[in-house]
Design a protein around this motif. Structure first.
Motif, mmCIF file in Angstrom:
data_model
loop_
_atom_site.group_PDB
_atom_site.id
_atom_site.type_symbol
_atom_site.label_atom_id
_atom_site.label_comp_id
_atom_site.label_asym_id
_atom_site.label_seq_id
_atom_site.Cartn_x
_atom_site.Cartn_y
_atom_site.Cartn_z
ATOM 1 N N SER A 93 2.184 -16.432 75.532
ATOM 2 C CA SER A 93 1.405 -15.604 74.616
ATOM 3 C C SER A 93 1.015 -14.294 75.298
ATOM 4 N N CYS B 60 2.183 -10.307 74.507
ATOM 5 C CA CYS B 60 1.204 -9.259 74.198
ATOM 6 C C CYS B 60 1.332 -8.100 75.180
ATOM 7 N N ASP C 56 4.241 -6.080 74.360
ATOM 8 C CA ASP C 56 4.097 -5.471 73.037
ATOM 9 C C ASP C 56 3.174 -4.267 73.103
ATOM 10 N N ASN C 57 2.018 -4.432 73.711
ATOM 11 C CA ASN C 57 1.049 -3.348 73.804
ATOM 12 C C ASN C 57 0.229 -3.511 75.075
ATOM 13 N N SER D 18 -3.589 -2.321 74.975
ATOM 14 C CA SER D 18 -4.411 -3.208 74.167
ATOM 15 C C SER D 18 -4.624 -4.545 74.883
ATOM 16 N N VAL E 64 9.011 -9.213 72.250
ATOM 17 C CA VAL E 64 9.676 -10.348 71.607
ATOM 18 C C VAL E 64 10.877 -10.803 72.433
ATOM 19 N N ALA F 141 -1.090 -5.574 68.958
ATOM 20 C CA ALA F 141 0.254 -5.934 69.419
ATOM 21 C C ALA F 141 1.082 -6.223 68.168
ATOM 22 N N MET F 142 1.829 -5.217 67.746
ATOM 23 C CA MET F 142 2.406 -5.196 66.410
ATOM 24 C C MET F 142 3.401 -6.309 66.108
ATOM 25 N N GLN F 143 4.135 -6.727 67.118
ATOM 26 C CA GLN F 143 5.185 -7.718 66.835
ATOM 27 C C GLN F 143 4.678 -9.149 66.931
ATOM 28 N N GLN F 144 3.394 -9.280 67.314
ATOM 29 C CA GLN F 144 2.833 -10.621 67.448
ATOM 30 C C GLN F 144 2.160 -11.027 66.141
ATOM 31 N N ARG G 241 -2.296 -14.558 66.913
ATOM 32 C CA ARG G 241 -2.189 -14.242 68.328
ATOM 33 C C ARG G 241 -2.975 -12.992 68.659
ATOM 34 N N ASP H 283 0.536 -16.474 60.328
ATOM 35 C CA ASP H 283 1.687 -16.370 61.228
ATOM 36 C C ASP H 283 2.574 -15.172 60.881
#
Ligand SMILES: Nc1ncnc2c1ncn2[C@@H]1O[C@H](COP(=O)(O)OP(=O)(O)O)[C@@H](O)[C@H]1O
Ligand SMILES: [Mg+2]
Lengths: 340, 261
Positions: A212, A216, A219-220, A223, A289, B93-96, B100, B141
């Motif tokens: 997880s 994150c 991804d960012n 943040s 991802v 976190a845009m793709q999560q 999450r 989700d």
């Protein structure tokens, strides 16, 4: 009034329908990329079998593949974590050779092979830790840092070992050998270890806080930091994980080929094949991802394609051409999936 | 009278030559209150709240929590004191998934660190409904990239709600929202105050600020130039005051120009 009830009933049923469907569609959705590679893989296998039934319906070829494929799988899986975190490791094959050298040298000196394996894994993990530190502490870009590490290790192993091969044939049929490279019936045990590695990686990536966090972070980054994720630790752990895998893969390769021999040249092909497995499996370099199962299938696909092309009667010169073709086709298909 | 929950004294912050804040004093009462922080673009609003949430270190000044002076103020300490911030420019976190994102960095885990995904999804769903997002389209989700602007704001607010913040800071939460979505946010802020959370609400829309705040603080080019309780003013008066501040600005600028020429 009854009308309203009916409507309510229908609504409930609809919701239930949506919920039950969600399980399957969710799975398909999450694994779209991996599954598309899987379909390519199945089609290729069918083509191989049609073209060359004698060879591809024979167990021997699978035995051969299942002996070398696990090394690639073990290397590819943790790389997904590093790539999802928006970093890269190009030193992993050199690290594997380095760890194998540690293993071969110590086991030849008469140490307990299980202990030697532990040492190899620790050595690999240490290199991973150094990679991580170079990236998060000193702030080097991972592509540069790990290229540096790759040359450093290659040179260290070549210089340190004088490019003298260390045969490991004396290990054959020891309990150690049978545990990691023996056979159950005709099935190579290595492949079971590859599946164990797959399960561990999937648990970590899909169900653990580590997976997880790494998603994150990739991804960012900002943040994630603000939300209290220890970005440096998470990234470093990913590099260490790759290092541990290098140690294990090193031992596997030692037992599979029964020697330590630092061949120059061919490591780069292995490196690119493993990276390609991750990419065609559906993990992009843009971060955030990725898919473990995809990397697994990707590794299988590339390995089978290599064998299939040779067995299809084309000379070895053409293998890379077709490998390249498959890689480009797979990547193109991901692009279409994404834009949908 | 309880201690003030938060107090900033003489805070200054500059970025290179730009002085973003100059000797700012600011506080949040011990009882739950909603403070509207108003000011033009570039006034230093975001800088001020980033100092409160520990992202920026002030060049000088002191920070007190419940009357106690805080040393080495940081993101971690700020969160430990119950400050939750919904940033304006830091995206999610845009793709999560939605879940999450809500639990980012503070996942609900079992022993060995495995994430209780089902619980997280259920909680995320409950939180979003509490805030008033009952859209049938999104689920906990769904990836955040597929959500509307309001729903994204909701995700960030859900964090604050779940972790029971003492102080919520919302940096221009309504700028990108539709009227109904903005109204939902206001309702939520009022509701949260009843639940015991204070709120700093940043906007450059005076009407929004007046609508929801107990107290309005006006920041202008790095300085607090006005502070007024809602009870002691009307929205018309507030607009007039703001115009005056803007005019003063104009005068100062003219003055500078004259001096130069
Ligand atoms: N990280 C930064 N680096 C340099 N200058 C900054 C930074 N953050 C803010 N500033 C400057 O500080 C001033 C105040 O900015 P900000 O606090 O974002 O204003 P507001 O949120 O009120 O619109 C602006 O002049 C801005 O350009
Ligand atoms: Mg701002």
């Amino acid at each position: 009034m009854p009308d309203l009830k009916k409507k309510q009933n229908n609504l409930d049923r609809n919701q239930e329908f949506r919920r039950s469907r969600r399980g399957i569609t969710k799975f398909l959705d999450n694994n779209r990329r991996a599954l598309s590679v899987f379909i390519v893989f199945i089609i290729l296998m069918l083509l191989f079998i049609i073209k060359n039934p004698k060879i591809f319906l024979n167990r021997e070829i699978y035995e051969a593949i299942f002996r070398s494929l696990p090394i690639r799988i073990v290397l590819a899986l943790p790389l997904v974590f590093v790539i999802v975190s928006k970093e890269i490791d190009l030193s992993f094959v050199s690290n594997m050779t380095f760890s194998l050298w540690i293993f071969a040298a110590t086991v030849k000196a008469g140490w307990d092979p299980f202990l030697c394996m532990l040492l190899a894994i620790l050595a690999g993990a240490l290199i991973g830790l150094i990679n991580g530190m170079l990236v998060v502490r000193i702030g080097l870009q991972s592509i540069m840092a790990t290229i540096g590490m790759k040359f450093l290790l290659t040179g260290l192993v070549a210089g340190g070992s004088n490019i003298m091969p260390i045969p490991l044939t004396f290990l054959v049929d020891t309990p150690f050998y049978n545990t990691f490279a023996g056979k159950i019936g005709n099935f190579p045990v290595q492949m079971i270890w590859a599946v164990v590695a797959l399960v561990i990686a999937m648990l970590l990536f899909n169900y653990h806080k580590f997976g997880s966090d790494i998603s994150c972070v990739g991804d960012n980054l900002e943040s994630s930091r603000e939300m209290g994720i220890n970005v440096s630790t998470v990234k470093t752990l990913a590099f260490v994980y790759v290092g541990i895998a290098c140690g294990f893969a090193g031992v596997l390769s030692g037992l599979t080929y029964l020697s330590f021999y630092p061949k120059p040249g061919s490591p780069d092909e292995l490196m690119l094949a493993v990276l390609a497995s991750v990419f065609i499996g559906g993990t992009p370099t843009t971060g955030g991802v990725g898919t473990i199962f995809g990397a697994f299938i990707g590794a299988c696909t590339i390995r089978f394609v290599e064998t299939g092309i040779i067995e299809a009667g084309l000379t070895g010169f053409w293998t890379q051409f077709f490998e390249g073709l498959i890689i480009l086709l797979a990547l193109t298909s991901h692009k279409f999936h994404k834009s949908r | 009278m309880k201690n003030k929950f938060l107090e900033l004294k003489n805070i200054s912050k500059s970025f290179g030559k730009v002085s973003a804040l100059e000797r700012v004093n600011f506080y949040i009462k011990g009882e739950p209150e909603i403070v509207g922080l108003i000011g033009d673009n570039g006034a230093g609003k975001s800088t001020l709240i980033k100092i409160i949430s520990g992202i920026h270190t002030p060049d000088c000044g002191e920070i007190y929590i419940n009357g106690k002076r805080m040393e080495n103020w940081s993101v971690v300490k700020s969160r430990a004191s119950g400050v939750e911030t919904v940033y304006q420019d830091r995206a999610l976190a845009m793709q999560q998934t939605l879940a999450r994102n809500i639990f980012m960095g503070r996942e609900l885990t079992s022993i060995f660190g495995f994430v209780k995904s089902k619980l997280q999804f259920a909680e995320a769903d409950r939180l979003m409904r509490t805030i008033g997002f009952t859209s049938k389209v999104f689920a906990s989700d769904s990836a955040v990239v597929n959500l509307s602007g309001g729903e994204r704001q909701g995700v960030a607010i859900a964090r604050a709600l779940y972790f029971k913040a003492n102080l919520m800071i919302l940096d221009e939460p309504t700028t990108a929202l539709s009227l109904t979505e903005a109204q939902k946010i206001f309702d939520f802020i009022r509701q949260a105050r009843k639940g015991g959370s204070s709120c700093i609400f940043i906007t450059h829309n005076i009407y929004h600020a007046y609508d929801v705040s107990d107290r309005c603080v006006v920041l202008d080019r790095g300085k607090i130039v006005m502070e007024t309780d809602r009870e002691h003013t009307t929205v018309e008066q507030l607009v007039k005051d703001m115009q005056k501040i803007a005019q003063n600005n104009g005068k100062v600028r003219e003055g500078i120009n004259n001096a130069r020429s």
